[in-house]
Design a protein around this motif. Sequence first.
Motif, PDB file in Angstrom:
ATOM      1  N   ASP A   1       9.584 -16.338 -13.280  1.00 22.07           N
ATOM      2  CA  ASP A   1       9.053 -17.449 -12.769  1.00 22.07           C
ATOM      3  C   ASP A   1       8.503 -18.407 -14.015  1.00 22.07           C
ATOM      4  N   PRO A   2       8.197 -19.651 -13.357  1.00 22.15           N
ATOM      5  CA  PRO A   2       8.034 -20.612 -14.376  1.00 22.15           C
ATOM      6  C   PRO A   2       6.711 -20.540 -15.311  1.00 22.15           C
ATOM      7  N   GLY A   3       6.975 -20.485 -16.496  1.00 16.82           N
ATOM      8  CA  GLY A   3       5.738 -20.237 -17.358  1.00 16.82           C
ATOM      9  C   GLY A   3       5.518 -18.696 -18.074  1.00 16.82           C
ATOM     10  N   GLN A   4       6.314 -17.758 -17.160  1.00 22.76           N
ATOM     11  CA  GLN A   4       6.764 -16.722 -17.823  1.00 22.76           C
ATOM     12  C   GLN A   4       7.693 -16.388 -18.933  1.00 22.76           C
ATOM     13  N   PRO A   5       7.435 -15.087 -19.587  1.00 24.16           N
ATOM     14  CA  PRO A   5       8.589 -14.857 -20.524  1.00 24.16           C
ATOM     15  C   PRO A   5       9.743 -14.864 -19.928  1.00 24.16           C
ATOM     16  N   MET A   6      10.953 -15.322 -20.593  1.00 18.54           N
ATOM     17  CA  MET A   6      12.260 -15.455 -20.087  1.00 18.54           C
ATOM     18  C   MET A   6      12.695 -13.879 -19.630  1.00 18.54           C
ATOM     19  N   SER A   7      13.297 -13.633 -18.599  1.00 13.32           N
ATOM     20  CA  SER A   7      13.751 -12.229 -18.001  1.00 13.32           C
ATOM     21  C   SER A   7      14.461 -12.607 -16.981  1.00 13.32           C
ATOM     22  N   PHE A   8      15.368 -11.674 -16.417  1.00 10.69           N
ATOM     23  CA  PHE A   8      15.550 -11.601 -15.165  1.00 10.69           C
ATOM     24  C   PHE A   8      15.861 -10.110 -14.791  1.00 10.69           C
ATOM     25  N   VAL A   9      15.991  -9.955 -13.166  1.00  2.26           N
ATOM     26  CA  VAL A   9      15.677  -8.459 -12.687  1.00  2.26           C
ATOM     27  C   VAL A   9      16.777  -8.531 -11.641  1.00  2.26           C
TER      28      VAL A   9
ATOM     29  N   LEU B   1      16.215  -0.506  -5.918  1.00  2.00           N
ATOM     30  CA  LEU B   1      16.197   0.014  -7.319  1.00  2.00           C
ATOM     31  C   LEU B   1      16.160  -1.088  -8.162  1.00  2.00           C
ATOM     32  N   THR B   2      15.308  -1.178  -9.271  1.00  2.00           N
ATOM     33  CA  THR B   2      15.493  -2.499  -9.971  1.00  2.00           C
ATOM     34  C   THR B   2      15.503  -2.213 -11.421  1.00  2.00           C
ATOM     35  N   LYS B   3      16.176  -3.319 -12.197  1.00  2.00           N
ATOM     36  CA  LYS B   3      16.246  -3.261 -13.629  1.00  2.00           C
ATOM     37  C   LYS B   3      15.817  -4.418 -14.163  1.00  2.00           C
ATOM     38  N   THR B   4      14.720  -4.762 -15.167  1.00  2.00           N
ATOM     39  CA  THR B   4      14.364  -5.810 -15.579  1.00  2.00           C
ATOM     40  C   THR B   4      14.915  -5.913 -17.255  1.00  2.00           C
ATOM     41  N   TYR B   5      15.629  -7.064 -17.275  1.00  2.00           N
ATOM     42  CA  TYR B   5      16.166  -7.357 -18.830  1.00  2.00           C
ATOM     43  C   TYR B   5      15.417  -8.440 -19.347  1.00  2.00           C
ATOM     44  N   LYS B   6      14.426  -8.193 -20.376  1.00  4.94           N
ATOM     45  CA  LYS B   6      13.619  -8.981 -21.081  1.00  4.94           C
ATOM     46  C   LYS B   6      14.330  -9.908 -22.281  1.00  4.94           C
TER      47      LYS B   6
ATOM     48  N   PHE C   1      24.055   1.698 -30.136  1.00 10.69           N
ATOM     49  CA  PHE C   1      25.111   1.537 -29.177  1.00 10.69           C
ATOM     50  C   PHE C   1      24.821   1.543 -27.939  1.00 10.69           C
ATOM     51  N   THR C   2      24.077   2.552 -27.516  1.00 14.20           N
ATOM     52  CA  THR C   2      23.787   2.840 -25.986  1.00 14.20           C
ATOM     53  C   THR C   2      22.801   1.581 -25.590  1.00 14.20           C
ATOM     54  N   LEU C   3      21.894   1.027 -26.463  1.00 12.04           N
ATOM     55  CA  LEU C   3      21.128  -0.064 -26.043  1.00 12.04           C
ATOM     56  C   LEU C   3      21.980  -1.287 -25.800  1.00 12.04           C
ATOM     57  N   ALA C   4      23.024  -1.629 -26.806  1.00 14.75           N
ATOM     58  CA  ALA C   4      23.657  -2.717 -26.623  1.00 14.75           C
ATOM     59  C   ALA C   4      24.790  -2.645 -25.638  1.00 14.75           C
ATOM     60  N   SER C   5      25.374  -1.359 -25.181  1.00 14.80           N
ATOM     61  CA  SER C   5      26.056  -1.313 -23.897  1.00 14.80           C
ATOM     62  C   SER C   5      25.182  -1.436 -22.743  1.00 14.80           C
ATOM     63  N   ASP C   6      23.936  -1.101 -22.629  1.00 15.14           N
ATOM     64  CA  ASP C   6      23.141  -1.363 -21.586  1.00 15.14           C
ATOM     65  C   ASP C   6      22.923  -2.749 -21.431  1.00 15.14           C
ATOM     66  N   PHE C   7      22.763  -3.600 -22.547  1.00 17.43           N
ATOM     67  CA  PHE C   7      22.228  -5.091 -22.471  1.00 17.43           C
ATOM     68  C   PHE C   7      23.719  -5.829 -21.988  1.00 17.43           C
TER      69      PHE C   7
ATOM     70  N   ARG D   1      24.923 -10.054 -14.092  1.00 17.69           N
ATOM     71  CA  ARG D   1      24.030 -11.493 -13.927  1.00 17.69           C
ATOM     72  C   ARG D   1      25.405 -12.496 -13.807  1.00 17.69           C
ATOM     73  N   GLU D   2      26.009 -12.403 -14.778  1.00 22.46           N
ATOM     74  CA  GLU D   2      27.004 -13.497 -14.956  1.00 22.46           C
ATOM     75  C   GLU D   2      28.135 -13.262 -14.310  1.00 22.46           C
ATOM     76  N   ARG D   3      28.774 -12.139 -13.656  1.00 22.55           N
ATOM     77  CA  ARG D   3      30.238 -12.066 -13.345  1.00 22.55           C
ATOM     78  C   ARG D   3      30.112 -11.368 -11.987  1.00 22.55           C
ATOM     79  N   ILE D   4      29.469 -10.133 -11.966  1.00 26.13           N
ATOM     80  CA  ILE D   4      29.738  -9.123 -10.849  1.00 26.13           C
ATOM     81  C   ILE D   4      28.911 -10.070  -9.565  1.00 26.13           C
ATOM     82  N   VAL D   5      27.782 -10.201  -9.727  1.00 24.21           N
ATOM     83  CA  VAL D   5      26.915 -10.956  -8.425  1.00 24.21           C
ATOM     84  C   VAL D   5      27.399 -12.081  -8.118  1.00 24.21           C
ATOM     85  N   PRO D   6      27.716 -13.382  -9.067  1.00 28.11           N
ATOM     86  CA  PRO D   6      28.203 -14.434  -8.408  1.00 28.11           C
ATOM     87  C   PRO D   6      29.602 -14.360  -7.925  1.00 28.11           C
ATOM     88  N   ARG D   7      30.416 -13.575  -8.157  1.00 29.22           N
ATOM     89  CA  ARG D   7      31.918 -13.503  -7.888  1.00 29.22           C
ATOM     90  C   ARG D   7      32.354 -12.183  -7.350  1.00 29.22           C
ATOM     91  N   ALA D   8      31.279 -11.703  -6.601  1.00 30.51           N
ATOM     92  CA  ALA D   8      31.437  -9.902  -6.079  1.00 30.51           C
ATOM     93  C   ALA D   8      32.952 -10.020  -5.480  1.00 30.51           C
TER      94      ALA D   8
END
Length: 376
Positions: free
Chosen positions: A197-205, A221-226, A311-317, A324-331
Motif C-alpha cells: 500500500d502507499p506509504g508502506q515499505p516496498m514489497s509485493f505478495v 497460500l502467500t509469499k511476501t517479498y520485501k 545461493f538458496t536465497l538468491a534462487s528464491d528471490f 511477478r514479472e513473467r508468469i502472472v502477467p503472461r500466464a
Amino acid sequence: MADNSFPDAVPSDALEAARNASNTEKLTDQVMQNPQVLAALQERLDNVSHTPSSYIETLPKAVKRRINALKQLQVKCAHIEAKFYEEVHDLERKYAALYQPLFDKRREFITGDVEPTDAESEWHSENEEEDKLAGDVTSKVVIAEKEVAPAEEPNPKGIPEFWFTIFRNVDMLSELVQEYDEPILKHLQDIKVKFSDPGQPMSFVLEFHFEPNDYFTNPVLTKTYKMKSEPDKADPFSFEGPEIVDCDGCVIDWKKGKNVTVKTIKKKQKHKGRGTVRTITKQVPNDSFFNFFSPLKASGDGESLDEDSEFTLASDFEIGHFFRERIVPRAVLYFTGEAIEDDDNFEEGEEGEEEELEGDEEGEDEDDAEANPKVQ
C-alpha cells in the motif's frame, strides 16, 4: 726463472661471479631478441601502465579533488534514481488495479465458472490457413466414412490443470516440483500479485489460490517479498534499482498425514545398558515445492550467510521475481509454450550473433596472415 705468482690476483669466487654475470647477460640478450617474448612483455607493460587506477594516481592533487566532488554528485544521482523507482512502484500499483479485472475474468474462464462468448473466444492464429486446410481434409475424411459414427468430443469444465501445466512447462518451476506435489498443484486455481500500500515499505505478495482439496485447509497460500530501493551506504555506486532483500512465507494447515514437506522414517535404537532394541519414528524435512512457503530468512544481524544459503536465497528471490514479472502477467503464453519459445529464440539469437562476430574476427585474422605471412 720467471715469477708466475700473482700477489694481487682476483679471488676465485669473484671470477666465478663475473663469469655468471657474463652468461646471464648473454642469455638476456638472446631472450630479448625473441619477438614473441618482446611482444608479451610489451603487452604486460601496456596493461600495467594503462589501468584506470594507475592513471588516476598520476593526476595532480587538484584534479583528484575535483574527481571526489564528481563522486559526491554521483551519490546524489543514485538517491534521486532510488526515488524514481519508488514512483515506478506506485505506478505499478496503479496499473495493477487496471489489470486485475482482466485477470479475474481469466480465472473465471480457467475454472469454468464463466463460459467466454463467441466474440471473446475468437482468435486468428498465424497458422490459420494451415488449420483451415487441415479442417477441410478432416471434413472429407468424415464424409468418406459416414457409416462410422463420430465419437462425441469431450467438453471438460474450464481449462483443466492450467497452472499445473505452466509449472510443468517452465524449467525453473518444474525443478522444484516432486511427483507427490503434482496432485496438489492440480487444485491451484489462480496466482495473484499484490503490491504494498502507499506509504508502506516496498514489497509485493504472491497469492496462490486453491480450490478445496484433501491436503490442506488454506484457501490461499502467500509469499511476501520485501524490497529496498536505496543506495547501500557502504557501496552507493552499486545501486541499480530496487532489489529483493528478504521474504516471508505462511503456515500451511496440512490435513493429517498429508504434509508432503516432511517424511516419516523409522530408526532403531539400542539401549546401552540392557542391549534391548526399540524402533522409533521420526519426521525429517522432505523435498517439495511447498517448501517455497517456508523460505530461508536473510540475515538481519550483520552476520553473513554461508555460500549454500546465499545461493538458496538468491534462487528464491529469482523465482519470486519471475512469478511477478513473467508468469502472472503472461500466464496463457506459458501454458501454450509460446512465451518459452520466444525466450529460447531470443537466447539463440544472441548466441548466433556472438558466433557470427567470432567468425568475422577469425576472417580478419586470416586476412592479416595473408597480408603478413611472417606473423604467427
